[in-house]
Design an enzyme around this catalytic site. Structure first.
Site, PDB file in Angstrom:
ATOM      1  N   VAL A   1       0.822  -1.208   0.000  1.00 42.38           N
ATOM      2  CA  VAL A   1       0.000   0.000   0.000  1.00 42.38           C
ATOM      3  C   VAL A   1       0.858   1.261   0.000  1.00 42.38           C
ATOM      4  O   VAL A   1       0.524   2.261  -0.646  1.00 42.38           O
ATOM      5  CB  VAL A   1      -0.958   0.005   1.205  1.00 42.38           C
ATOM      6  CG1 VAL A   1      -1.680   1.340   1.332  1.00 42.38           C
ATOM      7  CG2 VAL A   1      -1.980  -1.125   1.067  1.00 42.38           C
ATOM      8  N   LEU A   2       1.993   1.220   0.702  1.00 42.68           N
ATOM      9  CA  LEU A   2       2.836   2.404   0.828  1.00 42.68           C
ATOM     10  C   LEU A   2       3.999   2.425  -0.158  1.00 42.68           C
ATOM     11  O   LEU A   2       4.896   3.252  -0.050  1.00 42.68           O
ATOM     12  CB  LEU A   2       3.355   2.530   2.263  1.00 42.68           C
ATOM     13  CG  LEU A   2       2.257   2.692   3.325  1.00 42.68           C
ATOM     14  CD1 LEU A   2       2.859   2.855   4.707  1.00 42.68           C
ATOM     15  CD2 LEU A   2       1.352   3.884   3.002  1.00 42.68           C
ATOM     16  N   ASP A   3       3.977   1.512  -1.127  1.00 41.15           N
ATOM     17  CA  ASP A   3       4.993   1.550  -2.182  1.00 41.15           C
ATOM     18  C   ASP A   3       4.784   2.799  -3.040  1.00 41.15           C
ATOM     19  O   ASP A   3       3.656   3.081  -3.468  1.00 41.15           O
ATOM     20  CB  ASP A   3       4.883   0.293  -3.053  1.00 41.15           C
ATOM     21  CG  ASP A   3       6.009   0.218  -4.072  1.00 41.15           C
ATOM     22  OD1 ASP A   3       5.909   0.906  -5.111  1.00 41.15           O
ATOM     23  OD2 ASP A   3       6.983  -0.513  -3.837  1.00 41.15           O
TER      24      ASP A   3
ATOM     25  N   SER B   1      -0.242   7.862  -7.082  1.00 37.69           N
ATOM     26  CA  SER B   1      -1.493   8.201  -7.771  1.00 37.69           C
ATOM     27  C   SER B   1      -2.370   9.124  -6.946  1.00 37.69           C
ATOM     28  O   SER B   1      -3.146   9.916  -7.499  1.00 37.69           O
ATOM     29  CB  SER B   1      -2.273   6.920  -8.106  1.00 37.69           C
ATOM     30  OG  SER B   1      -1.532   6.079  -8.957  1.00 37.69           O
TER      31      SER B   1
ATOM     32  N   GLY C   1     -11.011 -15.107  -7.401  1.00 44.58           N
ATOM     33  CA  GLY C   1      -9.985 -14.130  -7.035  1.00 44.58           C
ATOM     34  C   GLY C   1      -9.198 -14.598  -5.828  1.00 44.58           C
ATOM     35  O   GLY C   1      -8.735 -13.786  -5.028  1.00 44.58           O
TER      36      GLY C   1
ATOM     37  N   ASP D   1      -8.531 -17.655 -10.441  1.00 46.78           N
ATOM     38  CA  ASP D   1      -7.947 -16.314 -10.540  1.00 46.78           C
ATOM     39  C   ASP D   1      -7.378 -16.128 -11.940  1.00 46.78           C
ATOM     40  O   ASP D   1      -7.437 -17.033 -12.780  1.00 46.78           O
ATOM     41  CB  ASP D   1      -6.863 -16.108  -9.478  1.00 46.78           C
ATOM     42  CG  ASP D   1      -6.791 -14.654  -9.008  1.00 46.78           C
ATOM     43  OD1 ASP D   1      -6.782 -13.760  -9.874  1.00 46.78           O
ATOM     44  OD2 ASP D   1      -6.738 -14.423  -7.787  1.00 46.78           O
TER      45      ASP D   1
ATOM     46  N   MET E   1     -13.524 -14.087 -14.552  1.00 47.03           N
ATOM     47  CA  MET E   1     -14.814 -14.159 -13.850  1.00 47.03           C
ATOM     48  C   MET E   1     -15.918 -13.419 -14.595  1.00 47.03           C
ATOM     49  O   MET E   1     -17.101 -13.617 -14.294  1.00 47.03           O
ATOM     50  CB  MET E   1     -14.678 -13.606 -12.429  1.00 47.03           C
ATOM     51  CG  MET E   1     -14.298 -12.158 -12.336  1.00 47.03           C
ATOM     52  SD  MET E   1     -13.998 -11.647 -10.617  1.00 47.03           S
ATOM     53  CE  MET E   1     -13.369  -9.975 -10.868  1.00 47.03           C
TER      54      MET E   1
ATOM     55  N   LYS F   1     -14.216 -12.981  -1.811  1.00 49.37           N
ATOM     56  CA  LYS F   1     -13.599 -12.387  -0.635  1.00 49.37           C
ATOM     57  C   LYS F   1     -12.874 -11.114  -1.017  1.00 49.37           C
ATOM     58  O   LYS F   1     -11.842 -11.126  -1.656  1.00 49.37           O
ATOM     59  CB  LYS F   1     -12.629 -13.395   0.000  1.00 49.37           C
ATOM     60  CG  LYS F   1     -11.808 -12.867   1.150  1.00 49.37           C
ATOM     61  CD  LYS F   1     -10.924 -13.958   1.727  1.00 49.37           C
ATOM     62  CE  LYS F   1     -10.054 -14.614   0.701  1.00 49.37           C
ATOM     63  NZ  LYS F   1      -9.086 -13.664   0.072  1.00 49.37           N
TER      64      LYS F   1
ATOM     65  N   HIS G   1     -15.679  -5.011  -3.991  1.00 49.85           N
ATOM     66  CA  HIS G   1     -15.407  -3.598  -3.731  1.00 49.85           C
ATOM     67  C   HIS G   1     -14.422  -3.008  -4.741  1.00 49.85           C
ATOM     68  O   HIS G   1     -14.267  -1.785  -4.811  1.00 49.85           O
ATOM     69  CB  HIS G   1     -14.916  -3.399  -2.296  1.00 49.85           C
ATOM     70  CG  HIS G   1     -13.483  -3.764  -2.066  1.00 49.85           C
ATOM     71  ND1 HIS G   1     -12.718  -3.185  -1.087  1.00 49.85           N
ATOM     72  CD2 HIS G   1     -12.661  -4.661  -2.683  1.00 49.85           C
ATOM     73  CE1 HIS G   1     -11.505  -3.692  -1.104  1.00 49.85           C
ATOM     74  NE2 HIS G   1     -11.447  -4.588  -2.057  1.00 49.85           N
TER      75      HIS G   1
END
Length: 357
Positions: free
Chosen positions: A123-125, A131, A201, A224, A245, A258, A262
């Site tokens: 997430v913090l890369d 962006s 997924g 996946d 999918m 799962k 979202h």
């Protein structure tokens, strides 16, 4: 004493300034967390076996003497934010401060069963979070995802083209899956009567393996993108299948989504749900679709929990996805042709929704 600014009291203005500065500098909280994971500090304290003093910590990290004060500043901020506990080492004459793990930093100890360090790293890369400097451009341009403002394409295309970042992303999702698996172990009612399940997924199969270990008679297919599953090997009751999918989902008694829906717009979610409905509906038999995702409930949940969900709602917009409240979920289910649903608690952030054709 009243201020000349809209007749506000000075105390109100100062409080507003503090709130403004808190949010303006909030990125320092994130970068400090990233630093602690990069330096492997939670793991160092864990391996130390007891609270570690500042002098011991900087010695292990081989920190230059000119930067020791900066390490202390970072550790104090992290402690204030709940990642470490500052204790006094009574064995030393000068009572040098030492740092102990908290429940939160225990989740950052590498090599343990429940480790979310890969989530922090992903997430913090910089490649991903740069962006978020482009909200203005993203808002004004139709059909432009937030990631595309810096990556030049959507996330999934970028991951397909960049194996190293694909690994980083999959490791992050696998670490988060372990948290969900902790909750699934107490959800026997979800799997009762099932002979087969497809984890759509499902990534590298972290959740699928837990399901198979807990329910050895249940056949599980991890489904996946072909790039994700092409080199993965299954077991007696676990298989990997590559596909799309949006085109079709393997047949089963149940389909697990799962933290998938979202990521997508309402229109795409309806397409996915319709394919899942086809997968669990056979002649004379109707299964179910199991959705694990956030359900926003501002009126009933604690403010801090709602804040995290609203932050995630903005974050997931980078994929043109969204977090939803119950009414929004219900609308999706009905438009996809389902007749009923039931919501149960899963983790603090996520709910488990069973939907029936």
């Amino acid at each position: 004493m009243a201020s000349s600014i809209n007749n506000r009291k000075a105390s109100e203005i100062f409080k507003a300034q503090a709130l403004l500065y808190k949010n303006m500098y909030a990125f320092i909280d994130s970068m400090s967390l990233k630093w602690s994971v990069e330096m492997d500090i939670p793991t160092i304290i864990y391996n130390h076996g007891k609270p570690i003093t500042l002098s011991n910590l900087v010695s292990i990290l081989q920190i230059p003497s000119t930067k020791v004060d900066n390490v202390q500043r970072l550790m104090r901020l992290l402690a204030h934010n709940g990642f470490f506990e500052i204790v006094t080492n009574q064995e030393l004459e000068n009572e040098e401060e030492a740092y102990a793990l908290t429940v939160t930093s225990e989740l950052l100890v590498k090599g343990t069963e429940l480790c979310l360090a890969p989530m922090v790293e992903c997430v913090l890369d910089p490649k991903f979070n740069v962006s978020f400097h482009n909200f203005k451009k993203w808002i004004y341009e139709e059909d432009l995802t937030l990631f595309a403002t810096s990556l030049g394409c959507d996330l999934w295309e970028f991951l397909n083209k960049n194996p190293e970042y694909n690994r980083l992303f999959n490791d992050a999702m696998a670490s988060d899956s372990k948290m969900i698996n902790l909750a699934l172990k107490d959800c026997n009612f979800v799997f009762e009567g099932l002979d087969s399940i497809v984890d759509v997924g499902g990534g590298n199969g972290t959740t699928g393996k837990i399901i198979c270990e807990t329910y050895p008679k249940l056949r599980c297919v991890v489904f996946d993108r072909p790039k994700v599953v092409e080199n993965l090997c299954g077991s007696n009751n676990l298989t990997y299948v590559g596909g799309d999918m949006f085109i079709s989902v393997p047949k089963a008694d149940a389909v697990l989504l799962k933290w998938i829906l979202h990521d997508w717009t309402d229109r795409d979610c309806i397409k996915i749900l319709k394919k899942c409905k086809e997968a669990v509906t056979t002649e004379g038999k109707r299964g179910k679709v199991i959705v694990i995702d956030m359900v926003i409930n501002e009126k009933k949940e604690e403010n801090e929990l709602t804040q995290i969900k609203l932050l995630m709602n903005v974050t997931i917009s980078c994929l043109n996805g969204k977090e939803r409240n119950e009414e929004e979920w219900k609308k999706l289910f009905m438009e996809a042709g389902f007749e009923n649903y039931k919501i149960s608690p899963c983790t603090g952030l996520l709910s488990l929704i069973e939907i029936y054709p």
